[in-house]
Design a protein around this motif. Structure first.
Motif, PDB file in Angstrom:
ATOM      1  N   VAL A   1       1.783   9.559  -5.416  1.00  0.00           N
ATOM      2  CA  VAL A   1       2.332  10.867  -5.068  1.00  0.00           C
ATOM      3  C   VAL A   1       3.337  11.316  -6.127  1.00  0.00           C
ATOM      4  O   VAL A   1       3.349  12.469  -6.556  1.00  0.00           O
ATOM      5  N   LEU A   2       4.161  10.361  -6.583  1.00  0.00           N
ATOM      6  CA  LEU A   2       5.169  10.721  -7.587  1.00  0.00           C
ATOM      7  C   LEU A   2       4.520  11.188  -8.880  1.00  0.00           C
ATOM      8  O   LEU A   2       5.100  11.988  -9.615  1.00  0.00           O
TER       9      LEU A   2
ATOM     10  N   LYS B   1       0.834  -1.202   0.000  1.00  0.00           N
ATOM     11  CA  LYS B   1       0.000   0.000   0.000  1.00  0.00           C
ATOM     12  C   LYS B   1       0.869   1.253   0.000  1.00  0.00           C
ATOM     13  O   LYS B   1       0.601   2.220  -0.708  1.00  0.00           O
ATOM     14  N   PHE B   2       1.922   1.183   0.773  1.00  0.00           N
ATOM     15  CA  PHE B   2       2.854   2.301   0.840  1.00  0.00           C
ATOM     16  C   PHE B   2       3.440   2.594  -0.538  1.00  0.00           C
ATOM     17  O   PHE B   2       3.531   3.742  -0.975  1.00  0.00           O
ATOM     18  N   TYR B   3       3.809   1.528  -1.227  1.00  0.00           N
ATOM     19  CA  TYR B   3       4.411   1.668  -2.552  1.00  0.00           C
ATOM     20  C   TYR B   3       3.409   2.271  -3.530  1.00  0.00           C
ATOM     21  O   TYR B   3       3.742   3.150  -4.340  1.00  0.00           O
TER      22      TYR B   3
ATOM     23  N   VAL C   1      -4.802   9.760  -4.186  1.00  0.00           N
ATOM     24  CA  VAL C   1      -4.082   9.313  -2.995  1.00  0.00           C
ATOM     25  C   VAL C   1      -4.922   9.567  -1.749  1.00  0.00           C
ATOM     26  O   VAL C   1      -5.084   8.690  -0.894  1.00  0.00           O
ATOM     27  N   ILE C   2      -5.497  10.767  -1.685  1.00  0.00           N
ATOM     28  CA  ILE C   2      -6.301  11.088  -0.501  1.00  0.00           C
ATOM     29  C   ILE C   2      -7.525  10.176  -0.420  1.00  0.00           C
ATOM     30  O   ILE C   2      -7.859   9.638   0.642  1.00  0.00           O
TER      31      ILE C   2
ATOM     32  N   VAL D   1      -6.630   6.821   0.833  1.00  0.00           N
ATOM     33  CA  VAL D   1      -6.429   6.812   2.288  1.00  0.00           C
ATOM     34  C   VAL D   1      -7.772   6.787   3.014  1.00  0.00           C
ATOM     35  O   VAL D   1      -7.995   5.995   3.923  1.00  0.00           O
TER      36      VAL D   1
ATOM     37  N   ASP E   1       1.760  12.858  -8.974  1.00  0.00           N
ATOM     38  CA  ASP E   1       0.900  14.005  -8.661  1.00  0.00           C
ATOM     39  C   ASP E   1      -0.586  13.675  -8.664  1.00  0.00           C
ATOM     40  O   ASP E   1      -1.416  14.502  -9.001  1.00  0.00           O
TER      41      ASP E   1
ATOM     42  N   LEU F   1       0.881   4.185  -2.774  1.00  0.00           N
ATOM     43  CA  LEU F   1       0.712   5.596  -2.439  1.00  0.00           C
ATOM     44  C   LEU F   1       1.888   6.415  -2.958  1.00  0.00           C
ATOM     45  O   LEU F   1       1.708   7.509  -3.496  1.00  0.00           O
ATOM     46  N   THR F   2       3.091   5.861  -2.804  1.00  0.00           N
ATOM     47  CA  THR F   2       4.264   6.575  -3.298  1.00  0.00           C
ATOM     48  C   THR F   2       4.160   6.811  -4.791  1.00  0.00           C
ATOM     49  O   THR F   2       4.424   7.919  -5.281  1.00  0.00           O
TER      50      THR F   2
ATOM     51  N   TRP G   1      -2.834  13.595  -6.448  1.00  0.00           N
ATOM     52  CA  TRP G   1      -3.171  13.891  -5.043  1.00  0.00           C
ATOM     53  C   TRP G   1      -4.555  13.404  -4.667  1.00  0.00           C
ATOM     54  O   TRP G   1      -4.749  12.757  -3.648  1.00  0.00           O
TER      55      TRP G   1
ATOM     56  N   SER H   1      -9.461   3.456   2.795  1.00  0.00           N
ATOM     57  CA  SER H   1      -8.801   2.410   3.598  1.00  0.00           C
ATOM     58  C   SER H   1      -9.292   2.436   5.031  1.00  0.00           C
ATOM     59  O   SER H   1      -9.299   1.415   5.710  1.00  0.00           O
ATOM     60  N   VAL H   2      -9.681   3.634   5.488  1.00  0.00           N
ATOM     61  CA  VAL H   2     -10.161   3.733   6.866  1.00  0.00           C
ATOM     62  C   VAL H   2     -11.390   2.864   7.053  1.00  0.00           C
ATOM     63  O   VAL H   2     -11.520   2.146   8.047  1.00  0.00           O
ATOM     64  N   ILE H   3     -12.282   2.917   6.037  1.00  0.00           N
ATOM     65  CA  ILE H   3     -13.477   2.088   6.136  1.00  0.00           C
ATOM     66  C   ILE H   3     -13.076   0.619   6.175  1.00  0.00           C
ATOM     67  O   ILE H   3     -13.627  -0.176   6.932  1.00  0.00           O
TER      68      ILE H   3
END
Lengths: 764, 480
Positions: B396-397, B388-390, B404-405, B408, B399, B392-393, B401, B411-413
């Motif tokens: 982000v790379l 997931k981190f990858y 990405v938001i 995130v 752009d 998101l990266t 945005w 994912s909370v749900i």
């Protein structure tokens, strides 16, 4: 240092096995580990206060430019000592408090894992590593809060805490990624060295919002503060450790740590200070209304966290110094008070302050610990809490008036709260409690007494922690600062302010019931509000899930198909109307001969008849008409081989269908008229678009027609004058083979179906 | 190098079902069928090491056996081996012929291998149909049960419809570009003006429908919950991993060559699909009581996350997609493996209530399951977090945005319903002994080994992903 952090994880995994070796003294045995760590960190004290930072790095995910780097500076050391020293006392305490609990081994596993993660948070220099440890503290705290997993309230509280902090954590993750992307590094030290790029970037407000969301949820700032009082369902050692001394301070730590990177701007000043100030006052006020000893302490903790946030938001030299002193004072008295509350609960069976009184006679040692903690919390001299409060006043009076007023009001309320929580259960007449109270074993009074002694010692001799606190403030401010702490500053304005606070505090405590009654109107706003939103939000999620399931997932295949078709039609028509060029579709209608019209019409009639058929057999027959018409079109356009195949396939499948459908019941119409019409509209929209695309596509001619190629080459390459023969056996030999095979397979299928039928007939 | 020796892995995969078919017609033995399938999947794996280093020439124009294809073939055949092991225990408990199951399974994997190596619309479609037709049989394999039949029919009709869309889309793209070869498309597209024609866009749309169906992304997702629930659990595991993985591999390659992502309108359609999948998937999973259904929705959401990285399209994006897939494979196979292994003759362990108090009876199993769920939720120290981190990266790379938001937030749900399952496992066991599944069923040795192996990999890649990352970089690097 890397081992100091990571060894906790290893020990945690071994904890259940080690527990079996010595169940009786497990608490004492396990507390040796944090004690050793505490000594280890103390051994670095000299270097760190001398201004050196101890730094180690370890390549971790080099492909992503990540390394596991740890940095021990003043701020890190202050937190690391708090974590390990309080950890030692807590684990000793828990061994007795939870003695005989069947899940005690699991408790050690999670608390040790939590401690290691917490050390990771405060020592990591790499933002990603920091985030990972941060999430691990959330997860382990989830298990610790839900420790009494049979209680519904405990489970709900654990889930709530994890959802709130987890949400913040994910926001933090996004913020961290953005920071790394904009600033060009994930190392905090590198980012702090060059913070102009980050603060000048257009996305700076977004980064700040995301990071603050993480910090505020973790440190229970208004409006996210409601999870912390609920989390008091946890066993008391957990509350003392996580919810006062360490985990909830992680947010404050993050703000302090990142203030050289993100701080200093106007948004930072107003947002951080604003949230902090709102939190400190609102929750000190809420604390008054609590009757559960632990909840009183929880709300007062939230208030202190607000104070710390507010100070970091102010961000000047005095404020940061005050934040460090206040933080240390809070760790000393609040952990002690929580442990006292746990002991009272453990010995008397209740935590309700209305049922408690006169415990000074039955629990003298605990009473002493509680009194020191409460007086320090009230900010009375000669305890360290007084030093902290003086520092706070010094910082805010250099700030502005509203903040000063809020600080004085909060201190006034906390004075009353301290009395409520630390003095009242021990004073007055003895009450009847579920269990007969007496002093607990030494393991359970060691914590409050030890911390109380430190409160007194540091109160009398503030020079002792002075160097460490200076070093911590230096790392927050990113420049060398020295502070001079003293119990007695002389008779000045600050002292007057303190005296006023005490007087007001006594007044509040004395007239508590009146004040509660008069100001109760404000309670719902701060008390019910945010947790109400949380409940509403959960209900909304459930409601929308139910709604979508009903609408989108009702199990009907036709709906699934209709959805795909509708999306296609909408997207396709939208694209066509935006980009399409209708003029390409212009075609010469006069070219179409009468026979072609007839075939087309027959196909159309067949298609309509298929849809309208009342029995399966009729539908199949009508479908066959469509198939044969298509084959006829192939014939008309000079593809006899294709037409041949199509005829045969149509015939075979028709026969197959007839055999299968022989056993099927007649059609039933279930659909309502409106559904049928809806499907007709969707189908027409899709079909019309496809027709249009075909018309557009026919205007494209990429290659010369293949018949030219065949007629030119059939003799030269295939050595045959009959072009059709050459195509079938030569140019398209494999095609022919394939077609024959298909026919053979289909034939076998038909044959076996017939046999099946005959066999059945014989059998019956 | 002889281009045909490069084909060896695919040829071996294609031979496996043939050998199985012959063996079955002479000698029926469940065990033998399992062994043949395992060997058939393992042989290409063993050969991969040799072929991966040598730069293979494209087998013009249909297939291209490069490092990328080999990596995915290795991944897919390994996953198939896991499914085979799980299927053995599963099929032992059901009546009827068992051997044909492996025939279909290996045939499906052959189709997947063709997909990952295809460089042409023809091989794309052939691979997809080989996969789909095998899956029809697999989904409805327990043809005497109602649910299996229902899901089989649903899958058949919807897959056929989407394949029709796909085929039509290919025809349209051909009409516009004049080629079906991915590599050739690149040069044709480069020569064209940037203004897209309606044929090309329409074609892209149809291809997205076809691919979206296989990936079960919103709004082509509706088959997923019904089919996941009705299909035999090992088949569900296969559907969620191998089948989707092959399609993702193809989509990445096609996106790289075919200009799919070069047009803003296509990228925004994909972005909408990604957002809808993340949110609807996670929201609908909230209320599920059936674990398999819940995982169907969670899979929809996860494919949405993956699409974010696909849209990112940069090299970072391709790496992220591949890593995320590996992590997702490990996790999904682990969870479905545990569901399969806990089921017995009387009852399939697919209701969440079956897991009540599992911790107190099977601490190791529930510990492993908790780790898998944490990985799905993206909690650190698991492979799922790194994935997931990858992703998101990568977002982000590039752009992205907003995406990405939104990722995130959704994912909370997700966190919520994964935790619900974990909480259930740590509750005290119900009093009524007849209701839950018999937790007494011992795992067979292969099952135990496979599940333990998956758990170890999950943690290993979560803590130390560097080796896997560099392997992926080497393999995916050959894509560009």
């Amino acid at each position: 240092m890397i081992y100091a952090v990571l060894s906790g994880f290893v020990l945690a995994l071994l904890a259940p096995a080690l527990y079996r070796l010595s169940a009786r003294w497990s608490g004492v045995v396990f507390s040796v580990f944090p004690a050793i760590l505490a000594l280890y960190f103390l051994s670095h004290m000299e270097a760190v206060v001398g201004g050196e930072a101890v730094r180690v790095a370890w390549p971790w995910m080099p492909a992503m430019g990540l390394e596991l780097s740890f940095n021990l500076d003043g701020l890190g050391l202050l937190f690391a000592l708090a974590i390990t020293v309080v950890g030692t006392l807590i684990i000793t305490y828990a061994g007795s408090y939870l003695h005989g609990h069947p899940s005690l081994p699991r408790f050690y596993l999670f608390i040790l894992m939590f401690m290691a993660s917490m050390l990771g948070v405060v020592l990591s220099d790499n933002l990603i590593a920091l985030f990972i440890f941060w999430e691990l503290t959330s997860v382990t705290s989830y298990f610790l809060i839900g420790f009494e997993h049979d209680k519904d309230t405990a489970r709900a509280a654990a889930l709530q805490a994890l959802l709130v902090t987890g949400t913040g954590g994910l926001a933090l993750m996004a913020g961290v990624l953005l920071m790394g992307q904009i600033g060009g590094s994930f190392e905090i030290s590198a980012l702090a060295a060059d913070n102009a790029a980050l603060q000048g970037h257009r996305l700076y407000p977004l980064v700040l919002a995301l990071v603050l969301a993480g910090a505020f949820t973790k440190s229970a700032q208004v409006p996210f503060h409601f999870w912390l009082p609920s989390a008091m369902e946890a066993p008391t050692p957990v509350s003392a450790y996580l919810h006062s001394a360490t985990m909830v301070k992680a947010g404050v730590y993050l703000l302090a740590r990142l203030s050289p990177v993100l701080g200093g701007s106007d948004i930072w000043l107003y947002v951080v200070t604003g949230f902090g100030a709102a939190t400190m006052l609102a929750s000190a006020y809420q604390a008054l209304y609590q009757t559960d000893l632990k909840k009183i302490l929880a709300y007062s903790t939230v208030s202190v966290l607000g104070t710390l946030t507010m100070l970091i938001g102010l961000g000047d030299k005095l404020a940061i110094k005050a934040a460090m002193v206040f933080l240390m004072a809070h760790v000393l008295y609040k952990a002690a008070l929580f442990l006292v509350a746990g002991s009272i609960d453990h010995e008397t069976g209740t935590r309700d302050i209305r049922n408690l009184g006169g415990l000074r006679k039955t629990m003298p040692i605990i009473c002493a610990g509680a009194a020191v903690g409460a007086l320090s919390m009230a900010g009375l001299p000669p305890f360290f809490g007084f030093v902290g409060k003086e520092a706070l006043y010094e910082a805010v009076t250099h700030g502005n008036l509203p903040v000063t007023v809020i600080a004085v009001l909060t201190s006034m309320l906390l004075f009353a709260v301290a009395w409520l929580a630390g003095i009242r259960p021990f004073s007055g007449a003895e009450t009847h409690t579920p269990k007969h109270a007496h002093d607990p074993p030494w393991t359970m009074w060691l914590g409050p007494v030890f911390l109380g002694c430190l409160s007194v010692l540091f109160g009398f001799m503030p020079v002792l922690p002075e160097k460490l606190l200076s070093a911590a403030a230096s790392s927050v401010l990113a420049k060398e600062v020295h502070m001079h702490l003293a119990l007695w500053h002389g008779f000045n304005a600050l002292l007057v302010l303190s005296l006023v606070t005490f007087a007001l505090g006594v007044l509040v405590y004395w007239q508590l019931e009146t004040i509660k009654r008069v100001t109760a109107f404000a309670l719902p706003a701060v008390h019910r509000g945010p947790s109400h939103w949380y409940a509403l939000w959960l209900r909304f999620l459930n409601w929308s899930a139910v709604g979508q399931t009903r609408v989108l997932q009702n199990g009907y295949l036709r709906l699934y198909l209709a959805t795909i078709m509708t999306v296609t039609a909408v997207l396709a028509w939208y694209t066509f109307l935006t980009y399409g060029d209708v003029t390409v579709v212009a075609m010469d209608w006069g070219d179409i001969g009468v026979h072609e019209w007839v075939v087309g019409l027959v196909a159309l009639v067949g298609a309509i008849a298929t849809v309208r058929a009342q029995t399966f057999l009729r539908a199949v027959m009508a479908l066959g008409v469509v198939g044969y018409s298509v084959a006829l079109i192939f014939v008309l356009y000079g593809a006899p081989d294709l037409a041949m195949t199509q005829f045969l396939i149509e015939t075979l499948s028709l026969i197959l269908f007839v055999f299968v459908f022989y056993y099927m019941p007649p059609f039933k119409r279930f659909s309502r008229r409106v559904v049928i019409v809806r499907h007709a509209v969707i189908g027409t929209a899709v079909g019309a678009f496809f027709t249009l695309l075909v018309l557009v596509a026919t205007s494209v001619q990429w290659h010369p027609t293949i018949s030219t190629y065949f007629s030119e080459n059939s003799y030269l390459m295939g050595q045959g004058r009959n072009i059709v023969n050459v195509i079938l056996v030569d140019f398209r030999g494999f095609d022919t083979l394939g077609e024959i095979t298909v026919l053979a397979v289909a034939g076998i299928g038909v044959y076996s179906l017939i046999r099946l039928r005959l066999g059945k007939g014989r059998g019956s | 190098m002889n281009p045909f020796s490069a084909l060896t892995p695919i040829v071996l995969l294609g031979l496996t079902p043939l050998v199985l078919m012959l063996v079955i017609s002479f000698h029926r033995s469940h065990r033998l069928a399992v062994v043949i399938s395992l060997v058939g999947m393992a042989l290409p794996l063993a050969l991969l090491a040799g072929t991966a280093t040598s730069a293979a020439p494209p087998l013009a124009p249909l297939l291209i056996i490069d490092g990328y294809a080999l990596f995915y073939i290795g991944l897919l055949s390994t996953a198939t081996m896991v499914v085979v092991v799980l299927s053995y225990g599963f099929l032992e408990r059901v009546p009827g012929n068992r051997e044909e199951f492996y025939l279909l399974l290996t045939l499906a994997t052959f189709g997947c291998a063709v997909l990952t190596a295809s460089n042409h619309f023809i091989s794309f479609f052939l691979g997809l149909e080989i996969l789909s037709v095998s899956l029809y049989g697999l989904v409805a394999y327990l043809r005497t049960t109602r649910t299996a039949l229902e899901s089989g029919i649903k899958y058949l009709i919807l897959a056929a419809a989407s394949a029709a869309f796909l085929l039509f889309g290919m025809a349209l793209i051909y009409a516009d570009l004049g080629t079906m070869d991915f590599t050739a498309m690149t040069s044709v597209l480069a020569a064209k003006t940037r203004e897209p024609s309606v044929l090309l866009l329409g074609g892209f749309g149809m291809v997205i429908i076809g691919a979206g169906f296989k990936l079960a992304v919103v709004p082509f997702h509706m088959w997923a919950p019904d089919v996941y629930q009705g299909a035999p659990t090992p088949v569900t595991a296969y559907l969620t991993t191998v089948s989707k993985g092959a399609m993702v591999a193809l989509l990445l390659r096609y996106g790289q060559y075919g200009g799919l992502l070069d047009y803003d309108s296509v990228a925004s359609v994909l972005a909408v699909i990604a957002v809808l999948s993340m949110f609807l998937g996670n929201l609908l999973a909230l209320l599920q009581d059936n674990l398999k259904r819940l995982l169907a929705y969670s899979s929809i959401a996860h494919l949405g996350y993956l699409l974010v990285a696909v849209i990112a399209a940069s090299r970072e994006g391709s790496h992220a997609v591949t890593f995320y897939l590996v992590a997702y494979f490990i996790t999904s196979l682990g969870i479905f493996g545990i569901i399969t292994a806990l089921s017995d003759e009387r009852k399939e362990a697919d209701e969440i209530s079956d897991y009540r108090g599992l911790f107190w009876r099977r601490p190791w199993v529930s510990g492993a399951l908790s780790l898998m769920l944490f990985s799905l939720a993206g909690i650190p120290l698991t492979a799922g977090f790194v994935g997931k981190f990858y992703v998101l990266t990568a977002g982000v790379l590039s752009d992205l945005w907003a995406l990405v938001i939104l990722l995130v937030v959704s994912s909370v749900i997700g966190l919520y319903y994964y935790l619900r399952i974990i909480i259930t496992m740590y509750l005290s066991a119900p009093e009524d002994p007849s209701s839950p599944l018999s937790a007494t069923r011992r795992f067979s040795l292969p099952e135990g080994l496979v599940l333990a192996g998956l758990t170890v990999l999950l943690i290993w890649f979560g803590i130390y992903p560097a080796p896997l990352l560099s392997a992926i970089q080497a393999a995916v690097g050959s894509l560009a």
